[in-house]
Design a protein around this motif. Sequence first.
Motif, PDB file in Angstrom:
ATOM      1  N   ILE A 126       0.830  -1.927  -0.324  1.00 11.88           N
ATOM      2  CA  ILE A 126       0.086  -0.138   0.307  1.00 11.88           C
ATOM      3  C   ILE A 126       0.545   1.304   0.069  1.00 11.88           C
ATOM      4  N   ASP A 127       0.972   2.627  -1.291  1.00 12.55           N
ATOM      5  CA  ASP A 127       1.618   2.892  -1.657  1.00 12.55           C
ATOM      6  C   ASP A 127       1.034   4.437  -0.625  1.00 12.55           C
ATOM      7  N   PHE A 128       1.873   5.377   0.306  1.00 12.43           N
ATOM      8  CA  PHE A 128       1.707   6.311   0.488  1.00 12.43           C
ATOM      9  C   PHE A 128       2.925   7.090   0.912  1.00 12.43           C
ATOM     10  N   SER A 129       2.472   8.909   1.151  1.00 10.77           N
ATOM     11  CA  SER A 129       3.555   9.601   1.389  1.00 10.77           C
ATOM     12  C   SER A 129       3.508  10.424   2.749  1.00 10.77           C
ATOM     13  N   LEU A 130       3.955  10.612   3.527  1.00  8.03           N
ATOM     14  CA  LEU A 130       3.617  11.074   4.788  1.00  8.03           C
ATOM     15  C   LEU A 130       3.397  12.953   4.688  1.00  8.03           C
ATOM     16  N   PRO A 131       4.101  13.104   3.302  1.00  2.68           N
ATOM     17  CA  PRO A 131       3.238  14.422   3.336  1.00  2.68           C
ATOM     18  C   PRO A 131       2.927  14.934   2.924  1.00  2.68           C
ATOM     19  N   ASP A 132       1.910  13.829   1.724  1.00  2.00           N
ATOM     20  CA  ASP A 132       0.804  13.666   1.649  1.00  2.00           C
ATOM     21  C   ASP A 132      -0.576  13.509   2.934  1.00  2.00           C
ATOM     22  N   ILE A 133      -0.427  12.638   3.128  1.00  2.00           N
ATOM     23  CA  ILE A 133      -0.639  13.161   4.807  1.00  2.00           C
ATOM     24  C   ILE A 133      -0.728  14.457   5.779  1.00  2.00           C
ATOM     25  N   MET A 134       0.059  14.821   5.949  1.00  2.00           N
ATOM     26  CA  MET A 134       0.442  15.263   6.794  1.00  2.00           C
ATOM     27  C   MET A 134      -0.355  16.766   5.680  1.00  2.00           C
ATOM     28  N   SER A 135      -0.762  17.114   4.148  1.00  2.00           N
ATOM     29  CA  SER A 135      -1.567  17.945   3.844  1.00  2.00           C
ATOM     30  C   SER A 135      -2.972  17.722   3.438  1.00  2.00           C
ATOM     31  N   MET A 136      -3.095  16.981   3.923  1.00  2.00           N
ATOM     32  CA  MET A 136      -4.942  15.715   3.888  1.00  2.00           C
ATOM     33  C   MET A 136      -5.514  17.173   4.108  1.00  2.00           C
ATOM     34  N   GLU A 137      -6.568  17.239   3.622  1.00  2.00           N
ATOM     35  CA  GLU A 137      -7.734  17.789   3.705  1.00  2.00           C
ATOM     36  C   GLU A 137      -9.076  17.542   4.337  1.00  2.00           C
ATOM     37  N   VAL A 138      -9.643  17.192   5.537  1.00  2.00           N
ATOM     38  CA  VAL A 138      -9.779  15.954   5.591  1.00  2.00           C
ATOM     39  C   VAL A 138     -11.561  16.620   5.237  1.00  2.00           C
ATOM     40  N   ASN A 139     -12.550  16.003   5.012  1.00  2.00           N
ATOM     41  CA  ASN A 139     -13.980  16.488   4.954  1.00  2.00           C
ATOM     42  C   ASN A 139     -14.694  16.077   6.353  1.00  2.00           C
ATOM     43  N   PRO A 140     -15.248  17.153   6.977  1.00  2.00           N
ATOM     44  CA  PRO A 140     -15.487  17.165   8.468  1.00  2.00           C
ATOM     45  C   PRO A 140     -16.830  16.321   8.356  1.00  2.00           C
ATOM     46  N   LEU A 141     -17.333  16.986   7.055  1.00  2.00           N
ATOM     47  CA  LEU A 141     -19.157  15.543   6.703  1.00  2.00           C
ATOM     48  C   LEU A 141     -18.956  14.113   6.919  1.00  2.00           C
ATOM     49  N   ILE A 142     -19.436  13.585   7.687  1.00  2.00           N
ATOM     50  CA  ILE A 142     -19.246  11.929   8.027  1.00  2.00           C
ATOM     51  C   ILE A 142     -20.204  10.980   6.518  1.00  2.00           C
ATOM     52  N   PRO A 143     -19.285  10.028   5.509  1.00  2.00           N
ATOM     53  CA  PRO A 143     -19.380   9.860   3.949  1.00  2.00           C
ATOM     54  C   PRO A 143     -21.354   9.040   4.561  1.00  2.00           C
ATOM     55  N   ALA A 144     -22.027   9.046   4.001  1.00  2.00           N
ATOM     56  CA  ALA A 144     -23.591   7.788   3.425  1.00  2.00           C
ATOM     57  C   ALA A 144     -22.953   6.899   3.335  1.00  2.00           C
ATOM     58  N   ASN A 145     -22.130   6.651   2.504  1.00  2.00           N
ATOM     59  CA  ASN A 145     -22.156   5.381   2.644  1.00  2.00           C
ATOM     60  C   ASN A 145     -20.773   5.070   2.302  1.00  2.00           C
ATOM     61  N   THR A 146     -19.768   3.614   2.425  1.00  2.00           N
ATOM     62  CA  THR A 146     -18.744   4.139   2.422  1.00  2.00           C
ATOM     63  C   THR A 146     -18.309   3.334   1.349  1.00  2.00           C
ATOM     64  N   GLU A 147     -17.981   3.776   0.228  1.00  2.00           N
ATOM     65  CA  GLU A 147     -17.170   2.055  -0.786  1.00  2.00           C
ATOM     66  C   GLU A 147     -16.694   1.590  -1.106  1.00  2.00           C
ATOM     67  N   THR A 148     -16.991   0.130  -1.118  1.00  2.00           N
ATOM     68  CA  THR A 148     -16.142  -1.523  -0.919  1.00  2.00           C
ATOM     69  C   THR A 148     -14.239  -0.804  -1.240  1.00  2.00           C
ATOM     70  N   LEU A 149     -14.073  -1.545  -0.644  1.00  2.00           N
ATOM     71  CA  LEU A 149     -12.178  -1.612  -0.750  1.00  2.00           C
ATOM     72  C   LEU A 149     -11.854  -3.033  -1.866  1.00  2.00           C
TER      73      LEU A 149
END
Length: 172
Positions: A126-149
């Motif tokens: 699973i690829d990720f970058s710490l800078p991307d996590i640090m700058s992520m804009e988190v949506n404060p709204l709770i999603p109505a449904n969760t996409e299947t992963l």
Amino acid sequence: GTALSRMRLATYDDTVLQMPVRLVNSVDRFTCSNCGHSLDVIANQEGLIAAVALCRILMPQKLLGNEIRLLRKTMGMKAVELAKKLAVTPETMSRWENGAEVLSAQAERNLRILVAVTLQEKAPAIDFSLPDIMSMEVNPLIPANTETLWLEAVRVKADAKKETQYDKAEAA
């Protein structure tokens, strides 16, 4: 004698860390030729759980209390230990996990980074970058449904031997 037949399932739907997951070419079904009983076997379940946890922290939706608890348990930490790492009181940690209080943006960022660095060895595909996590804009709204992963088992070379790990799969 008893003969077991083995079949690789094309897809397998499951719920991991309360998230809907579709495993692609990752689950083996063993069936007894005598009684017809079958057993589905998922390789490296610990790696699968870590992969799902990483996928969740890479999603820009606010973490809910139950998710915070599941992420903590996936990291193998007690609430007191995680509270200390995030520089909050155990009472605050408890309120977060029970949904009585919402994480601040800074606390959520710190938690996501801690999950990423703690679990990356268990889910190296699973690829990720710490800078991307640090700058992520988190949506404060709770999603109505969760996409299947969608995840698939892949063979990753680690310490000169191949291991089954999980990577994101293309949704069909």
